[in-house]
Design a protein around this motif. Structure first.
Motif, PDB file in Angstrom:
ATOM      1  N   UNK A  77       0.852  -1.179   0.000  1.00 52.94           N
ATOM      2  CA  UNK A  77       0.000   0.000   0.000  1.00 52.94           C
ATOM      3  C   UNK A  77       0.891   1.232   0.000  1.00 52.94           C
ATOM      4  N   UNK A  78       0.332   2.369   0.321  1.00 59.53           N
ATOM      5  CA  UNK A  78       1.068   3.633   0.233  1.00 59.53           C
ATOM      6  C   UNK A  78       2.249   3.693   1.187  1.00 59.53           C
ATOM      7  N   UNK A  79       2.197   2.949   2.294  1.00 60.23           N
ATOM      8  CA  UNK A  79       3.248   3.053   3.319  1.00 60.23           C
ATOM      9  C   UNK A  79       4.042   1.778   3.531  1.00 60.23           C
ATOM     10  N   UNK A  80       3.635   0.672   2.929  1.00 59.94           N
ATOM     11  CA  UNK A  80       4.313  -0.603   3.192  1.00 59.94           C
ATOM     12  C   UNK A  80       4.370  -1.482   1.947  1.00 59.94           C
ATOM     13  N   UNK A  81       5.472  -2.212   1.810  1.00 62.52           N
ATOM     14  CA  UNK A  81       5.524  -3.393   0.944  1.00 62.52           C
ATOM     15  C   UNK A  81       5.591  -4.566   1.907  1.00 62.52           C
ATOM     16  N   UNK A  82       4.575  -5.398   1.903  1.00 60.13           N
ATOM     17  CA  UNK A  82       4.446  -6.401   2.950  1.00 60.13           C
ATOM     18  C   UNK A  82       5.389  -7.577   2.735  1.00 60.13           C
ATOM     19  N   UNK A  83       5.908  -8.080   3.853  1.00 58.36           N
ATOM     20  CA  UNK A  83       6.914  -9.119   3.811  1.00 58.36           C
ATOM     21  C   UNK A  83       6.379 -10.359   3.093  1.00 58.36           C
ATOM     22  N   UNK A  84       7.114 -10.812   2.080  1.00 54.91           N
ATOM     23  CA  UNK A  84       6.638 -11.903   1.239  1.00 54.91           C
ATOM     24  C   UNK A  84       6.524 -13.213   2.012  1.00 54.91           C
ATOM     25  N   UNK A  85       7.509 -13.513   2.864  1.00 54.71           N
ATOM     26  CA  UNK A  85       7.479 -14.775   3.606  1.00 54.71           C
ATOM     27  C   UNK A  85       6.310 -14.826   4.575  1.00 54.71           C
ATOM     28  N   UNK A  86       6.079 -13.709   5.292  1.00 52.10           N
ATOM     29  CA  UNK A  86       4.965 -13.668   6.240  1.00 52.10           C
ATOM     30  C   UNK A  86       3.641 -13.747   5.498  1.00 52.10           C
ATOM     31  N   UNK A  87       3.530 -12.993   4.416  1.00 52.60           N
ATOM     32  CA  UNK A  87       2.289 -12.995   3.633  1.00 52.60           C
ATOM     33  C   UNK A  87       2.005 -14.382   3.062  1.00 52.60           C
ATOM     34  N   UNK A  88       3.031 -15.029   2.508  1.00 52.46           N
ATOM     35  CA  UNK A  88       2.835 -16.382   1.958  1.00 52.46           C
ATOM     36  C   UNK A  88       2.464 -17.383   3.037  1.00 52.46           C
ATOM     37  N   UNK A  89       3.023 -17.210   4.229  1.00 51.90           N
ATOM     38  CA  UNK A  89       2.680 -18.105   5.336  1.00 51.90           C
ATOM     39  C   UNK A  89       1.210 -17.941   5.733  1.00 51.90           C
ATOM     40  N   UNK A  90       0.720 -16.700   5.691  1.00 51.18           N
ATOM     41  CA  UNK A  90      -0.690 -16.449   5.995  1.00 51.18           C
ATOM     42  C   UNK A  90      -1.581 -17.076   4.932  1.00 51.18           C
ATOM     43  N   UNK A  91      -1.178 -16.956   3.667  1.00 55.02           N
ATOM     44  CA  UNK A  91      -1.945 -17.571   2.579  1.00 55.02           C
ATOM     45  C   UNK A  91      -1.953 -19.090   2.708  1.00 55.02           C
ATOM     46  N   UNK A  92      -0.800 -19.675   2.992  1.00 53.46           N
ATOM     47  CA  UNK A  92      -0.723 -21.130   3.178  1.00 53.46           C
ATOM     48  C   UNK A  92      -1.587 -21.574   4.349  1.00 53.46           C
ATOM     49  N   UNK A  93      -1.626 -20.775   5.406  1.00 52.97           N
ATOM     50  CA  UNK A  93      -2.471 -21.092   6.560  1.00 52.97           C
ATOM     51  C   UNK A  93      -3.938 -21.096   6.158  1.00 52.97           C
ATOM     52  N   UNK A  94      -4.350 -20.084   5.370  1.00 53.71           N
ATOM     53  CA  UNK A  94      -5.742 -20.024   4.911  1.00 53.71           C
ATOM     54  C   UNK A  94      -6.089 -21.251   4.072  1.00 53.71           C
ATOM     55  N   UNK A  95      -5.207 -21.617   3.156  1.00 56.79           N
ATOM     56  CA  UNK A  95      -5.492 -22.729   2.254  1.00 56.79           C
ATOM     57  C   UNK A  95      -5.499 -24.071   2.980  1.00 56.79           C
ATOM     58  N   UNK A  96      -4.567 -24.252   3.904  1.00 55.17           N
ATOM     59  CA  UNK A  96      -4.502 -25.529   4.620  1.00 55.17           C
ATOM     60  C   UNK A  96      -5.650 -25.698   5.612  1.00 55.17           C
ATOM     61  N   UNK A  97      -6.265 -24.601   6.007  1.00 51.84           N
ATOM     62  CA  UNK A  97      -7.398 -24.667   6.951  1.00 51.84           C
ATOM     63  C   UNK A  97      -8.740 -24.393   6.272  1.00 51.84           C
TER      64      UNK A  97
END
Length: 333
Positions: free
Chosen positions: A248-268
């Motif tokens: 967004x305007x103030x952040x580029x979000x950490x790829x590893x953390x973001x991917x871990x959140x996505x993997x958590x969503x998919x696995x659950x």
């Protein structure tokens, strides 16, 4: 549900007391320690032995501040946070701690010139009316510097939807409260911050105190899933799950953390969506630049008509945001 109490409470920028008191009372049995810093941020700590994780939501809402009282008893005002002047005419507000009712006035369209009808509405063309007949009468009830919030009551409508003021970010506050009821291995800090709407000011202070390894901002975010809006401009869509941001305007979000959140969503089997816009910002921008810095990500509840007198969100999106954040925190061994 507690989200209703939070949305109905008044918490304009730098006047978050009412919301803060509700939250402190609600979370006191779920955490090991609660502190309130000089800025007014709540920092709640659930002690653990793993990574230091900060989950964040902001207590403040967009509002108005009284800047002058006119001779006829009406008032001039300015926004506290980003409120588009196009959405303010004829809105009902509550002024100050005594909740004085008022109406935002604008010259009726019948009396506007052709040029005025073409031009955008500006704050200097509006007034705030409490039914007073003179400056002296208004001063009995209102003083310069008083705030005004939209007078909108939380209610449910349609199929699993809610409409309320301040879903940005009372939805995030309610998510954090639900998440604090769980047990996790990580060393967990929940920061309920002040003054996000004027530049993440509270989050700079709380993040500097906590010094987290990971920071997760929980927001009510922009949504434009309505007729006439092409798909690529629909940043998020109500009912399709929590939105996980890319940048967004103030952040580029950490790829590893973001991917871990996505993997958590998919696995659950938790529904989610990617936030398809980079507009706006949130407290993550302060968290990742404070102290030694932190890896950050943002999970959001999609909200239609954000920063106006009423927003719309899905209860299923809210509940799935809680599930996703809980599952991610449980994955941090």
């Amino acid at each position: 549900m507690f989200l209703e109490e939070l949305c109905n409470a008044s918490g304009p920028v730098s006047h978050e007391d009412e919301v803060r008191n509700l939250i402190k009372e609600e979370i006191k049995t779920y955490v090991d320690e609660i502190t309130v810093d000089r800025m007014g941020n709540i920092i709640a700590h659930k002690k653990g032995n793993g990574k230091k994780v900060m989950i964040d939501a902001h207590m403040d809402e967009v509002a108005f501040i009284i800047t002058a009282i006119n001779e006829d008893g009406t008032m001039k005002f300015e926004p506290m946070g980003g409120i588009n002047s196009k959405v303010i005419p004829s809105k009902v507000v509550l002024i100050g701690k005594n909740r004085i009712p008022g109406v935002i006035g604008l010259k009726p369209i019948h009396l506007q010139s052709g040029e005025e009808r073409k031009n955008s509405i500006t704050y200097d063309k509006c007034c705030l009316d409490i039914g007073s007949k003179s400056k002296e009468e208004t001063k009995k009830y209102v003083k310069l510097g008083d705030y005004a919030v939209f007078d909108t009551e939380y209610s449910e409508f349609g199929k699993g939807l809610v409409k309320a003021k301040a879903l940005d970010d009372r939805a995030g506050c309610a998510v954090l409260i639900e998440v604090l009821k769980g047990k996790y291995d990580c060393d967990l800090y929940a920061a309920f911050n002040v003054m996000e709407e004027i530049g993440d000011r509270g989050a700079y202070v709380s993040a500097f105190q906590i010094q987290p390894d990971i920071g997760i901002a929980i927001e009510g975010t922009i949504c434009a899933d309505m007729p006439g809006i092409p798909g690529h401009l629909r940043a998020t869509e109500v009912g399709k799950g929590p939105a996980i941001s890319i940048m967004d305007r103030t952040s580029i979000f950490n790829e590893k953390v973001t991917n871990a959140i996505i993997e958590t969503a998919e696995s659950n089997a938790i529904p989610y969506q990617r936030r398809r816009a980079i507009a706006g910002g949130n407290d993550a921008g302060a968290i990742h630049t404070s102290g030694n810095g932190a890896k950050v990500a943002t999970i959001s509840v999609p909200c239609r008509y954000i920063h106006s007198s009423v927003s719309v969100a899905s209860l299923s999106d809210f509940k799935n945001t809680v599930k996703l954040l809980e599952a991610y925190l449980l994955s941090l061994k």
